[in-house]
Scaffold this motif. Sequence first.
Motif, PDB file in Angstrom:
ATOM      1  N   ALA A  89      35.990 196.824  31.864  1.00 37.84           N
ATOM      2  CA  ALA A  89      35.665 196.083  33.080  1.00 37.84           C
ATOM      3  C   ALA A  89      35.081 197.001  34.140  1.00 37.84           C
ATOM      4  N   THR A 109      29.958 196.385  29.575  1.00 44.76           N
ATOM      5  CA  THR A 109      30.863 195.991  30.657  1.00 44.76           C
ATOM      6  C   THR A 109      31.276 194.531  30.508  1.00 44.76           C
ATOM      7  N   LYS A 110      32.578 194.258  30.637  1.00 38.49           N
ATOM      8  CA  LYS A 110      33.086 192.881  30.628  1.00 38.49           C
ATOM      9  C   LYS A 110      32.746 192.212  31.965  1.00 38.49           C
TER      10      LYS A 110
END
Length: 234
Positions: A89, A109-110
């Motif tokens: 994240a 990236t989340k």
Amino acid sequence: MQKQQAKPLVLVVEDEAALVTLLRYNLEREGFEVIEARDGEEALLLAKERRPDLVLLDWMLPLVSGIEVCRQLRRLPETRAVPVVMLTARGEEADKVRGLDSGADDYVTKPFSPGELIARLRALLRRSRPALDGDNLQYEDLMMDLIAHRVRRNGRDIHLGPTEFRLLRHLMEHQGRVFTREQLLDVVWGPDVYVEPRTVDVHIRRLRKAINDGADFDLIRTVRSAGYSLDREQ
């Protein structure tokens, strides 16, 4: 019967159960084999035991962080060349740089698009296993021409039976990875064909004799209680 190429093995290291389920579903649907670890310690053990073709690694993990897992994977001879994608994240530039500096090959990236993730994994596999995109496989001084169906070692023609050829092709496509007898039976003979596991030993002996005749070193490594690998003994 046409032999199917083995599925690339992806180690998913993630402690969020729902995300693991999502990743497994999408990866298996796209033709990957998936094994999973829920913490850093389990990830390192699995990576050494199975030697995946690629590692999808979460940054924030219990016991051992993703960054430290990546560093340790890069130190181990058996996993040094395995591509690693960090999944996190964290989106700041400094964090991305830190992840890449630890040895990661890519960074996602989340929240992320499953389609984009799969595309990135395939791109990494093509770079790490370029022989799979061409008509030839090579390991050390051993060459396999998939079109002409010929094998040569150090300029010498090697004559193999159909089973030995399929067996060698599978090992050359997954250099350094250890396969059990059962895994080799499933891939080379097929899941619907009943053959005694010890039959693999017979064909490995024939293959070893053929490719090592007159050579300075053995290219097939026997791993006690585990299986076989195309991996020169150190």
